[in-house]
Design an enzyme around this catalytic site. Sequence first.
Site, PDB file in Angstrom:
ATOM      1  N   LYS A 173       1.375  -0.405 -17.985  1.00  0.00           N
ATOM      2  CA  LYS A 173       1.844   0.632 -18.298  1.00  0.00           C
ATOM      3  C   LYS A 173       1.516   1.921 -17.464  1.00  0.00           C
ATOM      4  CE  LYS A 173       4.847   3.124 -20.239  1.00  0.00           C
ATOM      5  NZ  LYS A 173       6.622   2.857 -19.793  1.00  0.00           N
TER       6      LYS A 173
ATOM      7  N   TRP B 200      -6.593  -5.404 -17.998  1.00  0.00           N
ATOM      8  CA  TRP B 200      -5.722  -5.549 -16.863  1.00  0.00           C
ATOM      9  C   TRP B 200      -6.596  -6.171 -15.834  1.00  0.00           C
ATOM     10  CZ3 TRP B 200      -4.477  -4.250 -11.975  1.00  0.00           C
ATOM     11  CH2 TRP B 200      -3.323  -4.345 -11.321  1.00  0.00           C
TER      12      TRP B 200
ATOM     13  N   ASN C 199     -12.989   0.954 -18.471  1.00  0.00           N
ATOM     14  CA  ASN C 199     -11.514   0.857 -17.947  1.00  0.00           C
ATOM     15  C   ASN C 199     -11.781   1.761 -16.454  1.00  0.00           C
ATOM     16  OD1 ASN C 199      -8.857   1.190 -17.037  1.00  0.00           O
ATOM     17  ND2 ASN C 199      -8.452   2.962 -18.519  1.00  0.00           N
ATOM     18  N   GLY C 200     -11.423   1.033 -15.567  1.00  0.00           N
ATOM     19  CA  GLY C 200     -11.775   1.839 -14.026  1.00  0.00           C
ATOM     20  C   GLY C 200     -12.546   0.766 -13.231  1.00  0.00           C
TER      21      GLY C 200
ATOM     22  N   GLU D 202      10.994  -6.278 -12.391  1.00  0.00           N
ATOM     23  CA  GLU D 202       9.710  -6.078 -13.510  1.00  0.00           C
ATOM     24  C   GLU D 202       9.747  -6.947 -14.867  1.00  0.00           C
ATOM     25  OE1 GLU D 202       8.391  -1.373 -13.894  1.00  0.00           O
ATOM     26  OE2 GLU D 202      10.358  -1.706 -14.100  1.00  0.00           O
TER      27      GLU D 202
ATOM     28  N   CYS E 185      -6.541  -0.725 -18.316  1.00  0.00           N
ATOM     29  CA  CYS E 185      -7.257  -1.255 -19.329  1.00  0.00           C
ATOM     30  C   CYS E 185      -7.182  -0.425 -20.630  1.00  0.00           C
ATOM     31  CB  CYS E 185      -8.589  -1.794 -19.145  1.00  0.00           C
ATOM     32  SG  CYS E 185      -8.927  -2.779 -17.697  1.00  0.00           S
TER      33      CYS E 185
ATOM     34  N   GLU F 189      16.312   1.786  -8.910  1.00  0.00           N
ATOM     35  CA  GLU F 189      15.851   1.750 -10.076  1.00  0.00           C
ATOM     36  C   GLU F 189      16.522   0.495 -10.919  1.00  0.00           C
ATOM     37  OE1 GLU F 189      13.397   2.909 -11.789  1.00  0.00           O
ATOM     38  OE2 GLU F 189      13.794   2.642 -13.681  1.00  0.00           O
TER      39      GLU F 189
ATOM     40  N   ARG G  30      -1.229  -1.247 -22.174  1.00  0.00           N
ATOM     41  CA  ARG G  30      -2.070  -1.132 -20.903  1.00  0.00           C
ATOM     42  C   ARG G  30      -2.751  -2.071 -20.184  1.00  0.00           C
ATOM     43  NH1 ARG G  30      -3.642   4.495 -21.280  1.00  0.00           N
ATOM     44  NH2 ARG G  30      -5.248   4.002 -19.639  1.00  0.00           N
TER      45      ARG G  30
ATOM     46  N   HIS H 118      23.597  -3.593   7.675  1.00  0.00           N
ATOM     47  CA  HIS H 118      22.428  -3.992   8.525  1.00  0.00           C
ATOM     48  C   HIS H 118      21.382  -4.733   8.105  1.00  0.00           C
ATOM     49  CE1 HIS H 118      24.106  -0.665  10.643  1.00  0.00           C
ATOM     50  NE2 HIS H 118      24.167   0.004   9.736  1.00  0.00           N
TER      51      HIS H 118
ATOM     52  N   LYS I 281      13.867  -2.442 -12.393  1.00  0.00           N
ATOM     53  CA  LYS I 281      14.076  -2.831 -13.851  1.00  0.00           C
ATOM     54  C   LYS I 281      14.215  -4.253 -13.758  1.00  0.00           C
ATOM     55  CE  LYS I 281      12.776  -0.252 -15.107  1.00  0.00           C
ATOM     56  NZ  LYS I 281      12.229   0.907 -14.715  1.00  0.00           N
TER      57      LYS I 281
HETATM   58  C1  G6P Z   1       3.690   1.403 -13.585  1.00  0.00           C
HETATM   59  C2  G6P Z   1       4.694   1.381 -14.772  1.00  0.00           C
HETATM   60  C3  G6P Z   1       6.071   1.975 -14.154  1.00  0.00           C
HETATM   61  C4  G6P Z   1       5.745   3.484 -13.838  1.00  0.00           C
HETATM   62  C5  G6P Z   1       4.760   3.629 -12.593  1.00  0.00           C
HETATM   63  C6  G6P Z   1       4.192   5.060 -12.625  1.00  0.00           C
HETATM   64  O1  G6P Z   1       4.071   0.689 -12.679  1.00  0.00           O
HETATM   65  O2  G6P Z   1       4.786   0.254 -15.064  1.00  0.00           O
HETATM   66  O3  G6P Z   1       6.963   2.072 -15.156  1.00  0.00           O
HETATM   67  O4  G6P Z   1       7.097   3.871 -13.359  1.00  0.00           O
HETATM   68  O5  G6P Z   1       3.451   2.959 -13.217  1.00  0.00           O
HETATM   69  O6  G6P Z   1       3.677   5.547 -13.881  1.00  0.00           O
HETATM   70  P1  G6P Z   1       3.859   7.058 -14.236  1.00  0.00           P
HETATM   71  O7  G6P Z   1       3.013   6.885 -15.586  1.00  0.00           O
HETATM   72  O8  G6P Z   1       2.946   7.836 -13.140  1.00  0.00           O
HETATM   73  O9  G6P Z   1       5.196   7.498 -14.284  1.00  0.00           O
END
Ligand code: G6P
Length: 610
Positions: free
Chosen positions: A605, A75, A101-102, A490, A2, A483, A28, A506, A487
Amino acid sequence: MCGIVGYIGKSKNVGDILLEGLKRLEYRGYDSAGIAIVRDGELFTDKMPGKIKKLEEVIGKQDLSGSLGIAHTRWATHGEPNRINAHPHYSADMKIAIVHNGIIENYITLKKSLIAEGCEFRSDTDTEVLAHLIERFYNGDDLEFAVQRALELVEGTYGILVVSASEPEKIVAARNGSPVVFGVGDDEYIIASDVAALLKHTRQVIYLEDQQMVVATPKHFTTMTVQNEYVEHHIHEIDWNLEQIEKGGFDHFMLKEIFEQPETIRNAMRGRLIDETGRARLGGLDMTVDEMLEVKRLVILGCGTSWHAGLLGEYMIEEKVRIPVEVEYASEFRYRNPVLEEGTIILAISQSGETVDTLAALREAKSRGVRCMGIVNVVGSTIARESNAGVYIHAGPEIGVASTKAFTSQISVLSLLALMFGRQRNISQSEGQKMIAALKALPDQVTQILEANDSIRDISEKYHKHDNFLYLGRGPNYPVALEGALKLKEISYVHAEGYPAAEMKHGPIALIDENMPVVIICPRDAAYQKIIGNINEVKARKGKIIAITTEGDDEIIKMADHVIFIPKTLDFLYPILTVIPLQLMAYHIAVMRGCHVDQPRNLAKSVTVE
Ligand code: G6P
């Protein structure tokens, strides 16, 4: 996850300041938002499910004047994202408001005892217990005391801001496990969960440590522990600017950040390469040559994209340094009993520097006496501060929830680390110089790939309605396949799987038919001949092949349905180039599917809950 923001000071338009701050923090969390302003001894407050825009539309018509207030973008963790569960939360008499937040872990026990005492709860959240607890201890003129008493009873994590209508010239903030940054302006203070919300007002900040709080009045503030002991504060200067957190003419932050990569990769290397000796210098690691030689094993920790960067680090460092490297999800590492023998170094990778699992794993390793290093983007973040040493990637603020530029900067730094450690062991001066030349060529090579954006968009157009994708790669391009698939998942909500190309036989091969787009990352590296075999296997089953390969490769053209060319580099550096078309493809497919690219559903994020 959050975002919280609060203001006290000379301005009479606190509402506008808070809404502006919320917009900067929206990445956030974005399922609901709310605001509380203290004016003339009363609390004015509103909250809404949905994005900040919705809150703004509703409350924009109301009187938002005042000089003290708090706000929140959520969030959801406890309770669905509706109006009642949105923050702020209030005391029973509606005089105290809190944003949080937490997670309050013992909230059920606390809630039960509060209910037994006759307290009525309005929401399903863990946060509301704090509002009622503060009220119980509050006598109307010592809000910080009541907050301290309440926090004594709480287990869990918090970054909180609290205001009371009875004390219209005071804001209280406290932190334990969730970031709180206190911005020191000119006769004003702005407090938030990250610096993006402060930048418009000040670059002077104080990072609260765990168990610390700050009490601010319009012209004065005091930092203390939640146990009421005074603590010295240190003001840091932020070097990010407002422009960096704006879209700068791009439709989305993600696209802007993809296009920033030539510059961010350059920044990750700036001042760190020494041509004459073929060496790299990462001053932040603070290690002597002897200390570097004593390292016997590296354990890399991270989550999400940062974990993928870690996997690439394993390929790079094992090859160039010849020491064993293990890469582990921070969330797994923290709850097992890992073997950490002498000579092991921990490397925590995190863009935000706040991911709770990575932080907890780092703390666990530190408590066992292991030297911990961080590769972090956000300066002053918790992981950066708590690592024994570290390297900043200098990618600038990354706002798009799906990480792009941070990833290429992380792997750039990992390649420097491989060079730096490698030169102490196996790499000759001439090989080091060759690596430096290849590293220095990367930014322009990325620019060249970005110039193919239109043709990548055309390929995306052809496949944007497909609901399944397979990504294949070998060697260091296997983490790139992971990755690329991440992407796409996500931001476009399309199912995608990344796989080591040979391992496809496999299992995933059963999925391949004429409807399955298969993205194959196959630059002309050591694995090339092997992956050609895998391409044939896909082709034989009529899969649609989108190949990422090195320019001049005529062989692939004959086999693939589409080819995206990248310039030639050294094998271990290909991932920095091969990932760029995958980022662009994910972006275009998400846009074509009408998805919210910068704020994909259910994601955040900065993941500050377990
Ligand atoms: C979230 C974000 C990702 C990120 C991950 C780790 O899932 O959406 O984009 O890779 O957290 O975050 P960090 O800030 O530790 O790289």
